[in-house]
Design an enzyme around this catalytic site. Structure first.
Site, PDB file in Angstrom:
ATOM      1  N   ARG A   1       0.788  -1.133  -0.073  1.00 44.88           N
ATOM      2  CA  ARG A   1       0.188  -0.047   0.018  1.00 44.88           C
ATOM      3  C   ARG A   1       0.765   1.290  -0.230  1.00 44.88           C
ATOM      4  O   ARG A   1       1.768   1.245   0.894  1.00 44.88           O
ATOM      5  CB  ARG A   1      -0.837   0.128   1.289  1.00 44.88           C
ATOM      6  CG  ARG A   1      -2.141  -0.836   1.337  1.00 44.88           C
ATOM      7  CD  ARG A   1      -2.991  -0.421   2.278  1.00 44.88           C
ATOM      8  NE  ARG A   1      -2.586   0.013   3.490  1.00 44.88           N
ATOM      9  CZ  ARG A   1      -3.238   0.556   4.409  1.00 44.88           C
ATOM     10  NH1 ARG A   1      -4.681   0.639   4.446  1.00 44.88           N
ATOM     11  NH2 ARG A   1      -2.933   0.980   5.708  1.00 44.88           N
TER      12      ARG A   1
ATOM     13  N   THR B   1      -1.342   7.470  -0.888  1.00 41.60           N
ATOM     14  CA  THR B   1      -2.632   7.459  -1.291  1.00 41.60           C
ATOM     15  C   THR B   1      -3.331   6.279  -1.017  1.00 41.60           C
ATOM     16  O   THR B   1      -4.509   6.175  -1.299  1.00 41.60           O
ATOM     17  CB  THR B   1      -2.158   7.020  -2.997  1.00 41.60           C
ATOM     18  OG1 THR B   1      -1.527   5.774  -3.003  1.00 41.60           O
ATOM     19  CG2 THR B   1      -1.262   8.257  -3.479  1.00 41.60           C
TER      20      THR B   1
ATOM     21  N   ASP C   1      -0.274  -3.556  12.263  1.00 39.25           N
ATOM     22  CA  ASP C   1       0.140  -3.721  10.884  1.00 39.25           C
ATOM     23  C   ASP C   1       0.307  -5.364  10.973  1.00 39.25           C
ATOM     24  O   ASP C   1       1.510  -5.625  11.409  1.00 39.25           O
ATOM     25  CB  ASP C   1       1.414  -3.053  10.628  1.00 39.25           C
ATOM     26  CG  ASP C   1       1.855  -2.963   9.263  1.00 39.25           C
ATOM     27  OD1 ASP C   1       2.005  -2.230   8.597  1.00 39.25           O
ATOM     28  OD2 ASP C   1       2.360  -4.447   8.695  1.00 39.25           O
TER      29      ASP C   1
ATOM     30  N   ASP D   1       4.241  -6.358   9.927  1.00 35.98           N
ATOM     31  CA  ASP D   1       5.080  -5.959  10.995  1.00 35.98           C
ATOM     32  C   ASP D   1       4.992  -7.014  11.932  1.00 35.98           C
ATOM     33  O   ASP D   1       5.935  -7.421  12.571  1.00 35.98           O
ATOM     34  CB  ASP D   1       4.899  -4.386  11.260  1.00 35.98           C
ATOM     35  CG  ASP D   1       5.634  -3.744  10.367  1.00 35.98           C
ATOM     36  OD1 ASP D   1       6.434  -3.948   9.424  1.00 35.98           O
ATOM     37  OD2 ASP D   1       5.050  -2.494  10.471  1.00 35.98           O
TER      38      ASP D   1
HETATM   39  C1  PRP Z   1      -1.564  -5.072   4.346  1.00 34.16           C
HETATM   40  C2  PRP Z   1      -2.063  -6.156   4.468  1.00 34.16           C
HETATM   41  C3  PRP Z   1      -3.085  -6.036   3.172  1.00 34.16           C
HETATM   42  C4  PRP Z   1      -3.155  -4.552   2.965  1.00 34.16           C
HETATM   43  C5  PRP Z   1      -4.739  -4.257   3.280  1.00 34.16           C
HETATM   44  O1  PRP Z   1      -0.148  -5.104   3.604  1.00 34.16           O
HETATM   45  O2  PRP Z   1      -1.253  -7.158   4.611  1.00 34.16           O
HETATM   46  O3  PRP Z   1      -2.496  -6.663   2.021  1.00 34.16           O
HETATM   47  O4  PRP Z   1      -2.218  -4.003   3.810  1.00 34.16           O
HETATM   48  O5  PRP Z   1      -4.990  -2.927   3.170  1.00 34.16           O
HETATM   49  P1  PRP Z   1      -5.747  -2.457   1.964  1.00 34.16           P
HETATM   50  O6  PRP Z   1      -7.052  -3.293   2.117  1.00 34.16           O
HETATM   51  O7  PRP Z   1      -6.193  -0.957   2.312  1.00 34.16           O
HETATM   52  O8  PRP Z   1      -5.392  -2.526   0.650  1.00 34.16           O
HETATM   53  P2  PRP Z   1       0.756  -4.001   3.270  1.00 34.16           P
HETATM   54  O9  PRP Z   1       0.494  -2.880   2.107  1.00 34.16           O
HETATM   55  O10 PRP Z   1       1.157  -3.262   4.514  1.00 34.16           O
HETATM   56  O11 PRP Z   1       2.092  -4.765   2.976  1.00 34.16           O
HETATM   57  P3  PRP Z   1       2.882  -5.958   3.786  1.00 34.16           P
HETATM   58  O12 PRP Z   1       2.034  -7.185   4.025  1.00 34.16           O
HETATM   59  O13 PRP Z   1       3.979  -6.257   2.799  1.00 34.16           O
HETATM   60  O14 PRP Z   1       3.237  -5.411   5.298  1.00 34.16           O
HETATM   61  N1  URA Z   2      -2.809  -3.358   6.926  1.00 29.07           N
HETATM   62  C1  URA Z   2      -2.661  -3.705   7.915  1.00 29.07           C
HETATM   63  O1  URA Z   2      -1.781  -4.478   8.251  1.00 29.07           O
HETATM   64  N2  URA Z   2      -3.395  -3.234   9.226  1.00 29.07           N
HETATM   65  C2  URA Z   2      -4.381  -2.394   8.893  1.00 29.07           C
HETATM   66  O2  URA Z   2      -5.146  -2.381   9.925  1.00 29.07           O
HETATM   67  C3  URA Z   2      -4.582  -1.971   7.521  1.00 29.07           C
HETATM   68  C4  URA Z   2      -3.972  -2.345   6.697  1.00 29.07           C
END
Ligand code: PRP
Ligand code: URA
Length: 212
Positions: free
Chosen positions: A107, A111, A203, A206
């Site tokens: 993400r 944005t 998150d 993380d």
């Molecule tokens: C997180 C999570 C989802 C996304 C959800 O991924 O694992 O894939 O956010 O958010 P959305 O519904 O608003 O798109 P992130 O982009 O943080 O990547 P990561 O899994 O690599 O930490």
């Molecule tokens: N991605 C995450 O990991 N947590 C949230 O709450 C939203 C997006």
């Protein structure tokens, strides 16, 4: 207003218990990883309830019988990187012979749009059931983008498993992809200004990989 019919919220006590442990900020990465895998298995069980069966003739030690077996090609588990990897482990425990595809999305923190950096799936995806694993459906931009791409490449029977959805994200996903059922452990009311689910669990990536 009731949730759209494609959004399925598990009321299973084990799922609810495990989600509470995952929400708790005192839960370690090791325990978060284990719980994510366990919830993946339980939600995967719901999501695979309607897989088609055929029958085959076998001999038990007592006599011959017609017995049920999964029909068609092996299903494909598609984690959205990174955090989807932890959820996919649980679905793989349930269906060890499944194929795997991977969609890399992050993400954009400004944005909140999903940015693709990797996409690799089995070539004959149109003939297979597909289970997308994305632990968080926040804005749903990531899940919508992943399912868009899978449909573009021919996937027809897709389901999504996530552990936690925000109500606006669940509604947005169901509006764009009403034919794709979502299996989740809970739906929280809202997002904060940074697009995090409230109360949520933080998150997911993380917490899973200890990268905070
Ligand atoms: C997180 C999570 C989802 C996304 C959800 O991924 O694992 O894939 O956010 O958010 P959305 O519904 O608003 O798109 P992130 O982009 O943080 O990547 P990561 O899994 O690599 O930490
Ligand atoms: N991605 C995450 O990991 N947590 C949230 O709450 C939203 C997006």
């Amino acid at each position: 207003m009731p949730l759209p019919p494609s959004i399925h919220v598990s009321s299973h006590p084990l799922v609810q218990h495990k989600l509470t442990k995952m929400r708790d900020k005192e839960t370690s990465s090791a325990n978060f990883r284990r719980l994510l895998r366990e919830i993946g298995l339980l939600l995967g069980y719901d999501a695979t309830r309607d897989l088609p069966l055929m029958t085959t003739r076998i001999e038990t030690p007592i006599e011959a019988m017609e017995a049920p077996l999964l029909d068609g090609k092996k299903l494909v588990i598609v984690p959205i990187l990174r955090a989807g990897l932890g959820l996919a482990e649980g679905v793989l425990d349930l269906v060890p012979l499944a194929r795997m595809g991977h969609v890399g999305l992050y993400r954009d923190p400004r944005t909140l749009q999903a940015v693709e950096y990797y996409f690799k799936i089995p070539g004959d995806i149109g003939d297979r059931d597909v289970i997308v694993c994305d632990p968080m459906l926040a804005t749903a931009h990531s899940a919508i983008a992943a399912v868009d791409r899978l449909k573009e490449t021919g996937a027809k029977r897709i389901k999504v498993i996530c552990i936690l959805a925000a109500e606006p994200g669940a509604r947005a996903f169901a509006e764009v992809h009403p034919d794709v059922p979502v299996f989740t452990a809970a739906v929280d009311a809202k997002l904060n200004d940074h697009g995090y689910i409230v109360p949520g669990l933080g998150d997911a990536g993380d917490r899973l990989f200890g990268t905070k």
